[in-house]
Design a protein around this motif. Structure first.
Motif, PDB file in Angstrom:
ATOM      1  N   PHE A 107      58.466 -30.840  66.227  1.00 36.44           N
ATOM      2  CA  PHE A 107      60.614 -30.415  66.378  1.00 36.44           C
ATOM      3  C   PHE A 107      60.071 -30.252  68.228  1.00 36.44           C
ATOM      4  O   PHE A 107      59.410 -29.548  68.590  1.00 36.44           O
ATOM      5  N   ASN A 108      60.531 -31.213  68.230  1.00 38.36           N
ATOM      6  CA  ASN A 108      60.666 -31.338  70.579  1.00 38.36           C
ATOM      7  C   ASN A 108      62.292 -30.923  70.842  1.00 38.36           C
ATOM      8  O   ASN A 108      62.206 -30.921  71.956  1.00 38.36           O
ATOM      9  N   GLY A 109      62.910 -29.880  69.766  1.00 42.89           N
ATOM     10  CA  GLY A 109      63.557 -29.030  71.020  1.00 42.89           C
ATOM     11  C   GLY A 109      64.900 -29.868  70.759  1.00 42.89           C
ATOM     12  O   GLY A 109      65.874 -28.278  69.964  1.00 42.89           O
ATOM     13  N   ARG A 110      65.165 -30.319  70.643  1.00 44.46           N
ATOM     14  CA  ARG A 110      66.329 -31.163  69.841  1.00 44.46           C
ATOM     15  C   ARG A 110      66.175 -31.844  68.268  1.00 44.46           C
ATOM     16  O   ARG A 110      66.870 -32.352  67.766  1.00 44.46           O
ATOM     17  N   GLY A 111      65.217 -32.151  68.053  1.00 48.42           N
ATOM     18  CA  GLY A 111      65.085 -32.960  66.575  1.00 48.42           C
ATOM     19  C   GLY A 111      63.353 -33.479  66.117  1.00 48.42           C
ATOM     20  O   GLY A 111      62.449 -32.156  67.116  1.00 48.42           O
ATOM     21  N   HIS A 112      63.278 -33.983  65.273  1.00 47.79           N
ATOM     22  CA  HIS A 112      61.566 -33.884  65.084  1.00 47.79           C
ATOM     23  C   HIS A 112      61.479 -35.464  65.065  1.00 47.79           C
ATOM     24  O   HIS A 112      62.387 -36.893  65.404  1.00 47.79           O
ATOM     25  N   SER A 157      64.915 -42.234  59.758  1.00 49.15           N
ATOM     26  CA  SER A 157      64.734 -40.738  60.318  1.00 49.15           C
ATOM     27  C   SER A 157      63.619 -40.608  60.424  1.00 49.15           C
ATOM     28  O   SER A 157      62.334 -40.892  60.034  1.00 49.15           O
TER      29      SER A 157
END
Length: 173
Positions: A107-112, A157
């Motif tokens: 998880f990079n802060g906005r999404g995976h 995704s």
């Protein structure tokens, strides 16, 4: 071993994003130049902030332009997973043996994002596209695996790509 997985490159989104990243790069440079013009006696720090933020914006735009460019004009499949190994042609044309690859969903802060590390000596021979190497340095700052398996141009995704990778090799913790 599972059946081979071939994920086709779908360049439309990458081609549509190219002008966005080019404009971001230009705007970052405009901000940095505006900050330079504000430098002088009595300046309260706003110019330095404008210069730094403009350069960060421009650097991110250059890297994202490079990543989008590679996906936009790539011929053939984007990702291949076979019994022999893993190949993300947006990263490098080299096949990475499964024994040399470790990966995880981050998880990079906005999404995976699916991120991978490649063990030596394969890492030394990987080369890698310049924008992926630049993004890899940024990933290392946050102690994440070095390379990102981009979803851009795959129509999948990060979770879907991770599920396909898990068929061949489990994620590292």
């Amino acid at each position: 071993m599972p059946e081979p997985v071939i994920i086709a490159n779908r360049p439309l989104t990458a081609r549509l994003l190219l002008p966005v990243w080019i404009i971001q790069t230009g705007m970052g440079l405009v901000f940095a130049l505006a900050g330079l013009r504000l430098l002088g006696p009595g300046e309260n720090g706003a110019a330095a902030v404008l210069i730094i933020l403009g350069l960060v914006l421009a650097a991110a735009g250059v890297v994202m332009t490079g990543l989008s460019w590679r996906s936009a004009w790539l011929k053939g499949p984007a990702i291949e997973m076979t019994a022999e190994g893993f190949r993300d042609r947006r990263l490098s044309d080299q096949l990475i043996p499964w024994a040399a690859l470790s990966w995880k969903l981050v998880f990079n802060g906005r999404g995976h994002a699916v991120q991978i590390d490649v063990a030596e000596p394969w890492r030394g021979n990987l080369g890698g596209f310049w924008a992926q190497r630049a993004l890899g340095r940024f990933n290392r700052l946050f102690r994440h695996p070095e390379f990102t398996v981009l979803t851009l141009g795959t129509g999948r995704s990060a979770h879907a790509i991770a599920a396909l990778l898990a068929r061949f090799k489990p994620a590292t913790s």
